[in-house]
Design a protein around this motif. Structure first.
Motif, PDB file in Angstrom:
ATOM      1  N   LEU A  48       9.071  12.499  -7.523  1.00 42.49           N
ATOM      2  CA  LEU A  48       8.837  12.532  -6.089  1.00 42.49           C
ATOM      3  C   LEU A  48       9.667  13.657  -5.491  1.00 42.49           C
ATOM      4  O   LEU A  48      10.837  13.794  -5.799  1.00 42.49           O
ATOM      5  N   LYS A  49       9.029  14.465  -4.677  1.00 43.99           N
ATOM      6  CA  LYS A  49       9.789  15.542  -4.047  1.00 43.99           C
ATOM      7  C   LYS A  49      10.086  15.132  -2.614  1.00 43.99           C
ATOM      8  O   LYS A  49       9.188  14.920  -1.809  1.00 43.99           O
ATOM      9  N   LEU A  50      11.382  15.016  -2.312  1.00 44.39           N
ATOM     10  CA  LEU A  50      11.767  14.583  -0.970  1.00 44.39           C
ATOM     11  C   LEU A  50      11.889  15.781  -0.043  1.00 44.39           C
ATOM     12  O   LEU A  50      12.103  16.890  -0.497  1.00 44.39           O
ATOM     13  N   ARG A  51      11.748  15.521   1.240  1.00 48.83           N
ATOM     14  CA  ARG A  51      11.956  16.566   2.229  1.00 48.83           C
ATOM     15  C   ARG A  51      13.398  17.066   2.128  1.00 48.83           C
ATOM     16  O   ARG A  51      14.275  16.370   1.642  1.00 48.83           O
ATOM     17  N   ASP A  83       0.815  -1.227   0.000  1.00 45.86           N
ATOM     18  CA  ASP A  83       0.000   0.000   0.000  1.00 45.86           C
ATOM     19  C   ASP A  83       0.844   1.271   0.000  1.00 45.86           C
ATOM     20  O   ASP A  83       0.345   2.346   0.301  1.00 45.86           O
ATOM     21  N   PHE A  84       2.114   1.156  -0.352  1.00 46.33           N
ATOM     22  CA  PHE A  84       2.954   2.357  -0.458  1.00 46.33           C
ATOM     23  C   PHE A  84       2.376   3.265  -1.543  1.00 46.33           C
ATOM     24  O   PHE A  84       2.145   2.822  -2.668  1.00 46.33           O
ATOM     25  N   PRO A  85       2.095   4.525  -1.196  1.00 44.75           N
ATOM     26  CA  PRO A  85       1.331   5.358  -2.151  1.00 44.75           C
ATOM     27  C   PRO A  85       2.098   5.764  -3.413  1.00 44.75           C
ATOM     28  O   PRO A  85       1.486   6.219  -4.375  1.00 44.75           O
ATOM     29  N   TYR A  86       3.391   5.632  -3.410  1.00 43.82           N
ATOM     30  CA  TYR A  86       4.138   6.118  -4.577  1.00 43.82           C
ATOM     31  C   TYR A  86       4.765   4.981  -5.377  1.00 43.82           C
ATOM     32  O   TYR A  86       5.850   5.120  -5.915  1.00 43.82           O
ATOM     33  N   ILE A  88      10.085   3.103  -7.258  1.00 48.40           N
ATOM     34  CA  ILE A  88      10.045   2.171  -6.134  1.00 48.40           C
ATOM     35  C   ILE A  88       8.946   1.144  -6.388  1.00 48.40           C
ATOM     36  O   ILE A  88       7.848   1.501  -6.817  1.00 48.40           O
ATOM     37  N   GLN A  89       9.269  -0.117  -6.163  1.00 51.44           N
ATOM     38  CA  GLN A  89       8.282  -1.166  -6.357  1.00 51.44           C
ATOM     39  C   GLN A  89       8.017  -1.900  -5.048  1.00 51.44           C
ATOM     40  O   GLN A  89       8.780  -1.776  -4.095  1.00 51.44           O
ATOM     41  N   GLU A  90       6.945  -2.659  -5.062  1.00 52.13           N
ATOM     42  CA  GLU A  90       6.605  -3.424  -3.876  1.00 52.13           C
ATOM     43  C   GLU A  90       7.750  -4.390  -3.564  1.00 52.13           C
ATOM     44  O   GLU A  90       8.419  -4.875  -4.470  1.00 52.13           O
TER      45      GLU A  90
END
Lengths: 486, 453
Positions: free
Chosen positions: B404-407, B393-396, B430-432
């Motif tokens: 993806l914008k990282l902190r 269930d990782f949203p990205y 990124i994959q499961e």
């Protein structure tokens, strides 16, 4: 000493005070006191400016804080909030003399309730509200208030809390200081509301209640165990119902707040085991009984005798300082009991002043041990409080606190004797200010004020009030120059 | 999260301070009054004096609503008993420190299962592994492994006139092409996550992520590669020394152990027949020379005294030993030792607190979309490297990294997909089931999704 962090915290406190000054501003607006409202606005602005300068000017390099920084923060914060809190009185010209205004504000924040205003009718609603509101804030402690509601990443908040929360040891009810502070304040707010509602309920009984404004003022005075009221006769002109409610709530606010938390989380056992609580209640009942017997000829009915003695005992023991009668005219035995109660004070961790019951308890246990030790020189003794071993540090701390307490008492007494008033007045004035009570005997009895003292004595007494509220050490240590070295 | 820590010794205190900093509600328990007074003075915790295997004491500490119970007293058996009681009395999870080498893996596994202990930590064993990893790659000052050693983060110190002095990370990648990523730089007291234009300087301490093979390739190109240590001298026959010697011997190295106490020597000689055990004072120059310190590939000081470890390490370094590793317990000594030029320093209590902190964070984040598997704090604890296992269930999932914008001050240092290691580029996603290694220099992370803005 990390001076920057001290200034940073004091800056935060002053900013908080600026926000708190907006409360009486609203009250003044409600009562259409435009000049007073303006005065509060000006005071709030000057507090805000001072606070911002300190806050942004200090920029601490490290957050490192030790015991000495804690002491310095607490004592500086209290002095500066009192100085800034005096501004509204001066600006409105209702207390034109600055030293008088300072005395009045210190008396408010330290929950003393000693006043230099002989005639309260010169104060309008906004000012009266501010005077009593300082009781409410000072009761639980302004730094604890900030800790509870303004989160900050401080390394060791314990050093500040310990300097501000009275008592020989600091009892945490939750692991994090912020949670502890929050719980204490929530209990405090809850009890304040309850008292206000009960006082307002008095209006349902014929001839019983007091108005909403008076209720708020007296609730603040009771909650902080302060004692500022709205009338020169304090509570004498109110109904027996109100007097009983306030007498009981004074007693309740003198109990260690941790015990209320134990009640809330259903740990009755822990609350009832507290020997301090029992000593406190027994003292209250015994004193009431003796005084009631002693003054029985002064009052008409049994209820009135009981009410008058119970109210006065509760008021003095919890260091509140409300009065329903001029106890100055009571027999010597009753007055002596009241004077001793002044010194004893209530439970540690409450809003009251004085020596605190837990210290009295420890002192008695130490004396008992000493007697045993004199009779059996080789005996090994361990004192116990609430079934737990009393550690040597606490015992030593209590003894030295008692010594410095008596020493400061003597010095203040000596200093105000310069004014040339009677012995009774001097002793009771110092006792009443030092233990944060308010009215004393003689020329400072409940029917009179502190206005007749010289400026010098007023400053000394203000200092005595601060010493009493902060439990001496923080203020004395902050005065030592060696403490401020880098 | 409410946590009870029993035993406030070195390891207990270190765990406690780390957990308080993470914002947990901590109750400290110890037998000694003065220890508890000290704890309450320094940290924002409740302190209690009492025996942690006493139910009354545990009840008073509020064990029933405690989420995590940690037993770190000096005795293994007390720790296990305390964990057992705590669990029975309602604690959510328990962690015990058990360090006696007499307990074999099987017996620990059995006890863990029977006593229902969530984690059993053996700090000395973990430290020995850390030491072993460093000895495998002596060119680095520190080596941390991820994902069953498929992926590593190594720390290097750029010496004076290092080939990397003054060049930017972009140039470095062109000049020394290999699959790696510079993910953290410490300069003085400042730790940052560098961008491509960041220029390195001599004296910087840098953190690199890559697979072990690539790191070796890079070190060879940089000319700082040292061969694996084959002959190792260990000072002090401590528990750590035992585990380390055992590991080293198993992979065919020559090990010399020096110890003053005859009884310990005897035990070692019995348990480690292949090692050379010398009874003597390790502080004596004569003895060290006689045992051929100059010819050693590596020298590890593991005595119980920090001062001795630091001074003898300093001496060994002067004698030209290729790799010197120092065990230091007190934080204050670490900075001092670094100033003296000792750079490979291990600290057992830090290892314990890293493990417990990781466990606490993973507990906080049980419902998160990624599970924290490993956590290391490095560069004085100012930076963290964490490994996350990605859940379904990782949203990205399958979003290219460039979208993806990282902190700020965070970086994805590597992705391990079915034992295949990749240094991510913008087009990777990124994959499961992936394991993602993240390096951050500010704030705490317990879920990978929190890092993405």
């Amino acid at each position: 000493m990390n001076r920057r962090i001290v200034l940073y915290w004091v800056g935060r406190i002053v900013l908080l005070e600026a926000a708190l000054l907006l409360m009486p501003l609203c009250v003044a607006l409600v009562f259409r006191e435009w000049n007073t409202a303006l005065a509060f606005l000006l005071s709030a602005l000057s507090s805000a400016v001072t606070g911002l300068i300190l806050f942004f000017g200090s920029r601490p390099r490290t957050r490192q804080m030790f015991a000495r920084e804690g002491f310095a923060i607490v004592s500086l914060a209290w002095v500066i909030t009192a100085l800034l809190g005096a501004l509204p009185f001066v600006i409105t010209r209702q207390i034109p003399h600055f030293i008088d205004a300072f005395f009045e504000t210190v008396s408010g924040f330290t929950t003393t309730g000693a006043s230099i205003v002989p005639d309260l009718s010169v104060l309008d609603h906004g000012i009266l509200f501010w005077r009593s509101f300082t009781h409410w804030i000072g009761g639980m402690g302004i730094l604890v208030f900030m800790m509870a509601f303004l989160p900050s990443r401080s390394d060791r908040p314990i050093h500040i809390a310990r300097a501000e929360i009275p008592g020989p040891t600091m009892g945490k009810v939750m692991p994090r200081m912020q949670d502890t502070a929050k719980i204490l304040y929530l209990i405090y707010i809850g009890m304040t509301l309850l008292e206000f509602i009960l006082l307002m309920c008095g209006n349902l009984i014929p001839g019983g209640g007091m108005g909403p404004f008076d209720s708020i003022i007296h609730t603040f005075g009771t909650a902080g165990t302060g004692g500022f009221g709205v009338r020169a006769t304090s509570l004498a002109e109110y109904s027996p119902y109100c007097q009983w409610v306030i007498a009981i709530f004074m007693l309740l606010f003198g109990v260690n707040f941790n015990l209320y938390f134990f009640l809330l989380v259903k740990r009755m056992g822990a609350a009832l085991k507290s020997s301090e609580l029992w000593l406190y209640l027994c003292t209250a009942f015994a004193a009431t009984g003796i005084i009631a017997f002693n003054v029985r000829h002064l009052f008409g009915s049994v209820e009135e005798t009981l009410r008058q003695s119970a109210f006065q005992v509760s008021s003095i023991l919890t260091t509140t300082g409300f009065a329903t009668t001029d106890f100055n005219g009571w027999p010597a035995l009753s007055k002596s009991i009241l004077l001793i109660l002044m010194m004893m004070g209530s439970c540690a961790g409450s809003t009251a002043g004085g020596l605190k019951m837990s210290r009295v308890l420890i002192l008695f246990k130490t004396i008992r041990n000493e007697i045993r030790h004199l009779l059996h020189p080789r005996s090994v003794t361990v004192s116990r409080v609430d079934g737990k071993k009393l550690d040597k540090e606490t015992e030593r701390g209590t003894l030295s606190y008692f010594a410095i307490y008596m020493l400061c008492f003597a010095v203040c007494f000596l200093l105000i004797s310069v004014d040339g008033k009677s012995m009774e007045t001097n002793i009771s004035a110092v006792a009443a200010c030092y233990n944060n009570i308010g009215p004393g005997f003689g020329e400072v009895g409940p029917a009179s004020s502190y206005a007749h003292f010289s400026d010098f004595s007023k400053v000394v007494l203000s200092f005595a009030m601060l010493l009493g509220r902060l439990e001496i050490w923080p203020l004395l240590l902050s005065l030592a120059p060696s403490n401020w070295k880098k | 999260m409410k946590i009870v820590i029993a035993g406030c010794g070195k390891a207990g205190t270190s765990v406690l301070s780390s957990l308080v900093r993470e914002g947990h509600e901590v109750v400290a328990l110890d037998l000694s009054d003065s220890v508890i007074r000290e704890m309450v003075n320094i940290y924002d915790v409740i302190g209690m004096t009492g025996n942690c295997t006493d139910c009354d004491v545990l009840t008073e500490a509020g064990i029933a609503d405690t989420f995590l119970f940690i037993a770190a007293t000096g005795s293994d058996e007390i720790n296990m008993l305390a964990c057992f009681l705590a669990k029975r009395m309602g604690a959510g999870h328990t962690v015990a420190r058990v360090r006696d080498p007499e307990y074999t893996d099987q017996s620990i596994g059995f006890m863990k299962q029977q006593l229902d202990i969530s984690v059993i930590i053996n700090p000395e064993f973990l430290v020995a592994q850390e030491l072993f990893n460093i000895l495998q790659l002596p060119g680095a000052v520190n080596v941390e492994t991820f994902s069953k050693r498929n992926f590593e983060m190594v720390e290097l110190i750029l010496r004076d006139n290092s080939v990397l002095d003054g060049i930017s990370l972009q140039e470095m990648r062109k000049k020394y092409p290999a699959s790696y990523l510079v993910c953290a730089v410490q300069r003085g007291n400042e730790v940052s996550i560098p961008g491509g234009s960041f220029r390195l300087q001599s004296g910087d301490r840098i953190g690199l992520t890559a697979s072990p093979v690539e790191i070796e390739r890079l070190l060879k190109m940089l000319g700082t590669m040292q061969a694996k240590a084959h002959s190792v001298m260990i000072l002090g026959a401590s528990r750590t020394a035992f585990y380390l010697a055992k590991n080293l011997l198993a992979s065919g190295n020559a090990v010399t152990v020096i110890e003053t106490d005859p009884e310990r020597c005897h035990e070692f000689a019995e348990a480690l027949p292949d090692a050379v055990i010398i009874r003597g004072d390790g502080a004596s120059e004569e003895l060290l020379n006689e045992e051929g310190i100059a010819g050693m590939d590596a020298f590890v000081t593991l005595t119980g005294k920090d001062e001795e470890n630091v001074l003898i390490s300093y001496f060994a370094q002067g004698r030209g030993v290729g790799k010197v590793i120092t065990k230091i317990n007190r934080d204050e000594f670490v900075t001092m030792a670094e100033k003296m030029g000792l750079d490979s320093i291990v600290s057992p209590k830090k290892t314990v607190s890293d493990v417990v902190t990781r466990y606490a964070r993973a507990l906080e984040n049980t419902r998160g979309s990624s599970k924290m598997e490993t956590l290391y704090k490095f560069m004085d604890g100012k930076a963290e490297a964490a490994e996350f296992k990605i859940r379904a269930d990782f949203p990205y999932l399958n979003v290219p990294l460039k979208d993806l914008k990282l902190r700020d001050n965070a970086l994805i240092g590597g992705i391990v997909r079915k034992r295949k290691v990749m240094i991510p580029t913008g087009s990777d996603a990124i994959q499961e089931e992936d394991r993602v290694i993240v390096v951050t220099a500010a704030g705490k992370v317990s879920d990978l999704a929190d890092l993405i803005r």
